[in-house]
Design a protein around this motif. Structure first.
Motif, mmCIF file in Angstrom:
data_model
loop_
_atom_site.group_PDB
_atom_site.id
_atom_site.type_symbol
_atom_site.label_atom_id
_atom_site.label_comp_id
_atom_site.label_asym_id
_atom_site.label_seq_id
_atom_site.Cartn_x
_atom_site.Cartn_y
_atom_site.Cartn_z
ATOM 1 N N GLU A 1 1.041 -1.355 0.210
ATOM 2 C CA GLU A 1 -0.325 0.051 0.456
ATOM 3 C C GLU A 1 1.360 1.547 0.126
ATOM 4 O O GLU A 1 0.420 2.326 -0.223
ATOM 5 N N VAL A 2 1.672 1.403 0.219
ATOM 6 C CA VAL A 2 3.125 2.098 0.281
ATOM 7 C C VAL A 2 3.508 2.705 -1.399
ATOM 8 O O VAL A 2 3.729 2.043 -2.108
ATOM 9 N N ASP A 3 3.700 3.972 -1.086
ATOM 10 C CA ASP A 3 3.716 4.821 -2.158
ATOM 11 C C ASP A 3 5.290 4.630 -3.065
ATOM 12 O O ASP A 3 5.740 4.865 -2.279
ATOM 13 N N GLY A 4 5.274 4.204 -4.152
ATOM 14 C CA GLY A 4 6.818 4.159 -4.638
ATOM 15 C C GLY A 4 7.277 2.598 -4.961
ATOM 16 O O GLY A 4 8.043 2.430 -5.111
ATOM 17 N N VAL A 5 6.223 1.310 -3.481
ATOM 18 C CA VAL A 5 7.000 0.323 -3.360
ATOM 19 C C VAL A 5 6.513 -0.673 -5.135
ATOM 20 O O VAL A 5 5.112 -0.943 -5.236
ATOM 21 N N SER A 6 7.571 -0.625 -5.208
ATOM 22 C CA SER A 6 7.060 -2.144 -6.685
ATOM 23 C C SER A 6 7.126 -3.134 -6.819
ATOM 24 O O SER A 6 6.182 -3.811 -7.427
ATOM 25 N N SER A 7 7.597 -4.036 -5.888
ATOM 26 C CA SER A 7 7.203 -5.111 -5.394
ATOM 27 C C SER A 7 7.811 -5.541 -4.367
ATOM 28 O O SER A 7 8.733 -5.079 -4.126
ATOM 29 N N VAL A 8 6.899 -6.718 -3.771
ATOM 30 C CA VAL A 8 7.351 -7.527 -2.694
ATOM 31 C C VAL A 8 7.626 -8.996 -2.612
ATOM 32 O O VAL A 8 6.982 -9.455 -3.251
ATOM 33 N N GLU A 9 8.734 -9.587 -2.820
ATOM 34 C CA GLU A 9 8.869 -10.950 -2.373
ATOM 35 C C GLU A 9 8.991 -11.133 -1.210
ATOM 36 O O GLU A 9 9.877 -10.969 -0.147
ATOM 37 N N LYS A 10 8.635 -12.693 -1.483
ATOM 38 C CA LYS A 10 8.389 -13.219 0.081
ATOM 39 C C LYS A 10 9.756 -14.135 -0.432
ATOM 40 O O LYS A 10 9.641 -15.155 -1.393
ATOM 41 N N VAL A 11 10.744 -14.461 0.337
ATOM 42 C CA VAL A 11 11.565 -15.715 0.324
ATOM 43 C C VAL A 11 10.996 -16.750 1.484
ATOM 44 O O VAL A 11 11.179 -16.099 2.273
ATOM 45 N N GLY A 12 11.132 -18.107 0.998
ATOM 46 C CA GLY A 12 12.001 -19.095 2.249
ATOM 47 C C GLY A 12 9.691 -18.990 2.940
ATOM 48 O O GLY A 12 9.429 -19.862 3.486
ATOM 49 N N TYR A 13 8.937 -18.724 1.902
ATOM 50 C CA TYR A 13 7.336 -19.049 2.443
ATOM 51 C C TYR A 13 6.992 -19.799 1.870
ATOM 52 O O TYR A 13 7.250 -20.515 1.050
ATOM 53 N N ARG A 14 6.827 -20.567 2.950
ATOM 54 C CA ARG A 14 6.343 -22.311 2.732
ATOM 55 C C ARG A 14 4.499 -22.498 1.807
ATOM 56 O O ARG A 14 3.844 -21.723 2.773
ATOM 57 N N LYS A 15 4.146 -22.847 0.759
ATOM 58 C CA LYS A 15 2.692 -22.525 -0.058
ATOM 59 C C LYS A 15 2.185 -23.690 1.589
ATOM 60 O O LYS A 15 3.100 -24.770 2.166
#
Length: 191
Positions: A166-180
């Motif tokens: 939701e923050v302006d200017g954030v292009s992407s968020v990547e989750k690493v090690g996130y288990r399905k």
């Protein structure tokens, strides 16, 4: 000495030259390309491989070392830095800046990683290879850690992801090690 004497005797010409130089300088400065975050290629490749549910030691033995061993044959690599964490292996491959063809070296690195095929069955996705550039370097990295159960940690991670997006200017968020999420069905043999 003659040039100095010439301009001393003709101050109007000297002033016109100074004004002309200032105008050319101002016009050049106005047309100069400027970027607060210029696009820079660091010639570094980041190799990310996920191994759900694995300890850091298992990740090192079953992922990191295998990829490192295969990369030893590639010419044009300056150094390799690796990090083995729970669920994820990260390798940073620094190309030799004096190499004749850096793009060929990067292609050789990609092919070497593709040759590693004996990963454990839990590793469902191929290693992801990203080129480190100034346009895709993480500005901030966060970790969600704690003693809570996995469901609570998942909820916290998803809420945090939503708030960051939701923050302006954030292009992407990547989750690493996130288990399905997994669903386990236990059959009752008596029925």
């Amino acid at each position: 000495m003659k040039l100095t004497k010439y301009f001393i005797e003709r101050p109007l010409i000297a002033n016109l030259i100074v004004v002309l130089l200032l105008l050319v300088g101002l016009l050049s400065a106005a047309n100069l390309k400027r970027a607060s975050y210029p696009n820079v290629n660091f010639d570094i490749l980041k190799i990310t491989t996920t191994y759900p549910g694995a300890s850091a030691e298992d990740v090192e033995v079953n992922l990191t070392r295998k990829i490192e061993d295969e990369l030893e044959s590639v010419q044009g690599i300056d150094r390799i830095r690796s990090v083995s964490l729970e669920n994820v292996s990260l390798l940073y491959v620094f190309t030799d800046l004096n190499a004749q063809d850096i793009s060929q070296t990067k292609d050789d690195i990609r092919r070497a990683v593709d040759r590693v095929t004996d990963f454990p069955a839990e590793v469902s996705a191929r290693p992801r290879i990203d080129e480190i550039r100034s346009t895709n370097v993480a500005v901030i990295e966060l970790a969600v850690l704690g003693t809570a159960d996995e469901k609570t940690m998942r909820i916290v991670a998803e809420d945090l992801e939503d708030k960051i997006n939701e923050v302006d200017g954030v292009s992407s968020v990547e989750k690493v090690g996130y288990r399905k999420r997994e669903v386990k069905i236990q059959a009752d043999p008596e029925k």
